[in-house]
Design an enzyme around this catalytic site. Structure first.
Site, PDB file in Angstrom:
ATOM      1  N   ASN A 112       0.821  -1.219   0.000  1.00  0.00           N
ATOM      2  CA  ASN A 112       0.000   0.000   0.000  1.00  0.00           C
ATOM      3  C   ASN A 112       0.856   1.271   0.000  1.00  0.00           C
ATOM      4  O   ASN A 112       0.544   2.228  -0.699  1.00  0.00           O
ATOM      5  CB  ASN A 112      -0.953   0.005   1.199  1.00  0.00           C
ATOM      6  CG  ASN A 112      -1.934  -1.160   1.160  1.00  0.00           C
ATOM      7  OD1 ASN A 112      -1.953  -1.911   0.180  1.00  0.00           O
ATOM      8  ND2 ASN A 112      -2.714  -1.329   2.200  1.00  0.00           N
ATOM      9  N   THR A 157     -15.171  37.443 -32.378  1.00  0.00           N
ATOM     10  CA  THR A 157     -15.945  36.985 -31.223  1.00  0.00           C
ATOM     11  C   THR A 157     -17.173  36.312 -31.822  1.00  0.00           C
ATOM     12  O   THR A 157     -17.666  36.749 -32.879  1.00  0.00           O
ATOM     13  CB  THR A 157     -16.369  38.144 -30.281  1.00  0.00           C
ATOM     14  OG1 THR A 157     -17.328  38.960 -30.950  1.00  0.00           O
ATOM     15  CG2 THR A 157     -15.182  39.009 -29.867  1.00  0.00           C
ATOM     16  N   HIS A 158     -17.655  35.280 -31.184  1.00  0.00           N
ATOM     17  CA  HIS A 158     -18.778  34.486 -31.719  1.00  0.00           C
ATOM     18  C   HIS A 158     -18.484  33.968 -33.132  1.00  0.00           C
ATOM     19  O   HIS A 158     -19.411  33.754 -33.920  1.00  0.00           O
ATOM     20  CB  HIS A 158     -20.080  35.307 -31.776  1.00  0.00           C
ATOM     21  CG  HIS A 158     -20.376  36.073 -30.535  1.00  0.00           C
ATOM     22  ND1 HIS A 158     -21.177  35.584 -29.530  1.00  0.00           N
ATOM     23  CD2 HIS A 158     -19.955  37.301 -30.127  1.00  0.00           C
ATOM     24  CE1 HIS A 158     -21.260  36.487 -28.552  1.00  0.00           C
ATOM     25  NE2 HIS A 158     -20.509  37.534 -28.888  1.00  0.00           N
ATOM     26  N   SER A 280      -4.951  11.752 -47.713  1.00  0.00           N
ATOM     27  CA  SER A 280      -6.151  10.927 -47.648  1.00  0.00           C
ATOM     28  C   SER A 280      -5.889   9.637 -48.416  1.00  0.00           C
ATOM     29  O   SER A 280      -5.159   9.638 -49.407  1.00  0.00           O
ATOM     30  CB  SER A 280      -7.320  11.689 -48.280  1.00  0.00           C
ATOM     31  OG  SER A 280      -8.301  10.776 -48.747  1.00  0.00           O
ATOM     32  N   ASN A 288      -4.453  16.770 -44.753  1.00  0.00           N
ATOM     33  CA  ASN A 288      -5.316  16.926 -43.576  1.00  0.00           C
ATOM     34  C   ASN A 288      -4.510  17.280 -42.329  1.00  0.00           C
ATOM     35  O   ASN A 288      -3.421  16.741 -42.124  1.00  0.00           O
ATOM     36  CB  ASN A 288      -6.081  15.623 -43.332  1.00  0.00           C
ATOM     37  CG  ASN A 288      -6.997  15.279 -44.493  1.00  0.00           C
ATOM     38  OD1 ASN A 288      -7.609  16.173 -45.086  1.00  0.00           O
ATOM     39  ND2 ASN A 288      -7.065  14.009 -44.833  1.00  0.00           N
ATOM     40  N   TYR A 319      -6.859   1.806   2.881  1.00  0.00           N
ATOM     41  CA  TYR A 319      -6.604   1.291   1.526  1.00  0.00           C
ATOM     42  C   TYR A 319      -7.774   0.447   1.038  1.00  0.00           C
ATOM     43  O   TYR A 319      -8.382  -0.302   1.805  1.00  0.00           O
ATOM     44  CB  TYR A 319      -5.324   0.429   1.512  1.00  0.00           C
ATOM     45  CG  TYR A 319      -5.112  -0.206   0.155  1.00  0.00           C
ATOM     46  CD1 TYR A 319      -4.514   0.506  -0.872  1.00  0.00           C
ATOM     47  CD2 TYR A 319      -5.569  -1.501  -0.116  1.00  0.00           C
ATOM     48  CE1 TYR A 319      -4.368  -0.046  -2.141  1.00  0.00           C
ATOM     49  CE2 TYR A 319      -5.421  -2.066  -1.376  1.00  0.00           C
ATOM     50  CZ  TYR A 319      -4.817  -1.336  -2.380  1.00  0.00           C
ATOM     51  OH  TYR A 319      -4.683  -1.877  -3.627  1.00  0.00           O
ATOM     52  N   GLN A 324      -6.453   0.680  -7.137  1.00  0.00           N
ATOM     53  CA  GLN A 324      -5.562   0.157  -8.169  1.00  0.00           C
ATOM     54  C   GLN A 324      -5.913   0.735  -9.537  1.00  0.00           C
ATOM     55  O   GLN A 324      -5.034   1.001 -10.352  1.00  0.00           O
ATOM     56  CB  GLN A 324      -5.671  -1.367  -8.198  1.00  0.00           C
ATOM     57  CG  GLN A 324      -4.922  -2.053  -9.327  1.00  0.00           C
ATOM     58  CD  GLN A 324      -4.859  -3.561  -9.111  1.00  0.00           C
ATOM     59  OE1 GLN A 324      -4.213  -3.998  -8.191  1.00  0.00           O
ATOM     60  NE2 GLN A 324      -5.560  -4.324  -9.930  1.00  0.00           N
ATOM     61  N   LYS A 327      -4.254   3.880 -11.269  1.00  0.00           N
ATOM     62  CA  LYS A 327      -2.962   3.828 -11.978  1.00  0.00           C
ATOM     63  C   LYS A 327      -3.143   3.902 -13.484  1.00  0.00           C
ATOM     64  O   LYS A 327      -2.452   4.650 -14.176  1.00  0.00           O
ATOM     65  CB  LYS A 327      -2.249   2.500 -11.656  1.00  0.00           C
ATOM     66  CG  LYS A 327      -1.258   2.614 -10.570  1.00  0.00           C
ATOM     67  CD  LYS A 327      -0.386   1.385 -10.379  1.00  0.00           C
ATOM     68  CE  LYS A 327      -1.044   0.054 -10.521  1.00  0.00           C
ATOM     69  NZ  LYS A 327      -0.288  -1.027  -9.855  1.00  0.00           N
TER      70      LYS A 327
END
Ligand code: ARG
Length: 430
Positions: A112, A157-158, A280, A288, A319, A324, A327
């Site tokens: 642990n 903007t937008h 492509s 691309n 624990y 586990q 991880k």
């Protein structure tokens, strides 16, 4: 599989259950193994310091741990399903080489605290890499903002044409973003820089372990004192690290979006280095921006990792094997995030602006704000100036993007980028 560390006589081990318990631990532990060996070294030295191991035993363990580290590094030792996990592999190897001395290495520790310390050391290194990548990205942006000609770039903007911006402003923005991201990574690193080794299963042990020694030997800045808190911090520290990574990934995602729009034929503001594009399989005409798109997508595994860890933490103290699974999320998230960020400095150094297309996209309406402010400076109340400029947007100097940029004197604006301030902030993070 090597003997299970926890095997007791008379208890049958079921293969299917064992497989479920181990999950992909041996594969994931390959990442952690060098750190686990380093921590095992510090633990063995610590046991030597309190007389649990004699000098010969300590020396033998250190020698074999160093040999194992070298074998892992050279690839002559590969962690695989001969072992339950990395911890078992280290102990099995020490027993194979040293017999009873190897059987002593686990005195006063638990898997642990072993997994905690190994993953923490791993994470510290990842945050260090994150920090230096963010610094590199900021440095490239600053260099180009300073030395390239500042070309007029439409500001949106937008997604609608808004005001004249510049390439230097765009670069300075991402420079500042990645300076902040460097700070964030550094703060997360300082925050998790605490040694959990010596907290054992989460309740300490009946030995005067020299935790100050292992803290210093492993390069931690402080000891995590409470064994119960050490366990509580598993996942919590991982989230902090993923948040720091996520901050950088958010900016990367928006930068990648900018570039994917700017490289479209409709915009045509940016040409990517050829190696950052692909063809492509069907359409002979295509180049691309796949790399940009995967950079943009890399936010997702990082966010998912954070979410997975957070979901796992619905647990009482102590624990739990649930942990586990943190991880895999962590290794997956950091793997994707750092790989994407690592490609950015070179991309930023090499992509080219296409000034003609940028200029062509600047229309007279984008000067209306300049005109309104020009009138306001002359004493027209701003709301009236705004109405006038809506109808007649042309400023006195005409629709001249460079003039508009030259007049943008508010701090951070195109004529006052304060790159020196940003450079000083970056230098302070070196
Ligand atoms: N693979 C385990 C983990 O990552 C190691 C610790 C196992 N501890 C235990 N008490 N079963 O959490």
């Amino acid at each position: 599989m090597s003997d299970l560390l926890w095997q007791k006589t008379g208890v049958r081990v079921d293969a299917q259950i064992m497989k479920f318990l181990a999950g992909s631990d041996v594969v994931l532990d390959r990442e952690l193994l060098p750190y686990d060996i380093r921590a095992s070294r510090a633990h063995a030295e610590g046991l030597g310091r309190i007389g649990i191991l004699d000098a010969d035993e300590t020396a033998a363990l250190l020698r074999e741990l160093d040999a194992l580290a070298a074998d892992v590094e050279s690839g002559s030792f590969v962690l695989d399903d001969r072992y339950e996990d990395g911890h078992s592999a280290i102990e099995a190897r020490l027993i194979e080489r040293l017999g009873d001395t190897g059987r002593k290495v686990h005195t006063g520790r638990s898997r642990n605290d072993q997994v905690l310390v190994a993953s923490r050391l791993w994470l510290k290194d990842r945050l260090d890499v994150l920090q230096s990548l963010c610094r590199d990205i900021a440095a490239v942006c600053l260099r180009r903002a300073e030395t390239d000609p500042a070309l007029p770039l439409p500001g949106y903007t937008h997604m609608q044409r808004a005001m004249v911006s510049s390439t230097a402003m765009w670069l300075a923005a991402y420079a500042e973003a990645f300076i902040d991201n460097t700070t964030r990574a550094r703060q997360a690193l300082a925050w998790i820089d605490a040694n959990p080794l010596g907290t054992a299963a989460g309740y300490g042990v009946s030995l005067p372990l020299d935790r100050d020694y292992t803290t210093a030997a492993l390069g931690f800045s402080r000891m995590q004192i409470s064994p119960i808190y050490a366990q509580l911090s598993r996942g919590k520290f991982e989230i902090a690290a993923l948040d720091a990574l996520g901050a950088a990934m958010l900016d990367l995602r928006r930068l990648a979006w900018d570039l994917s729009i700017f490289t479209s034929a409709e915009f045509g503001f940016v040409a990517l280095p050829a190696e950052y594009t692909t063809g492509s399989s069907l359409m002979p005409n295509k180049r691309n921006p796949d790399v940009i798109e995967l950079m943009r997508a890399s936010y997702s595994p990082v966010a998912a990792a954070r979410c997975e860890v957070e979901q796992l933490l619905s647990l009482p103290s102590g624990y739990h094997r649930d942990l586990q699974y943190s991880k895999g999320s962590l290794i997956h998230g950091f793997g994707h995030g750092l790989a994407a960020l690592a490609l950015l400095p070179n991309l930023l150094a090499k992509f080219a602006w296409r000034s003609e297309a940028m200029l062509a996209a600047i229309d007279v309406g984008m000067f209306a704000t300049d005109r309104a402010i020009e009138l306001a400076v002359q004493g027209v109340p701003f709301r009236a100036a705004y109405q006038q400029a809506a109808e007649a947007p042309l400023p006195a100097c005409g629709a001249d993007p460079q003039a508009s940029l030259a007049a943008r004197t508010s701090p951070g604006g195109a004529a006052n980028l304060q790159l020196d301030v940003l450079k000083a902030r970056l230098a302070a993070l070196a």
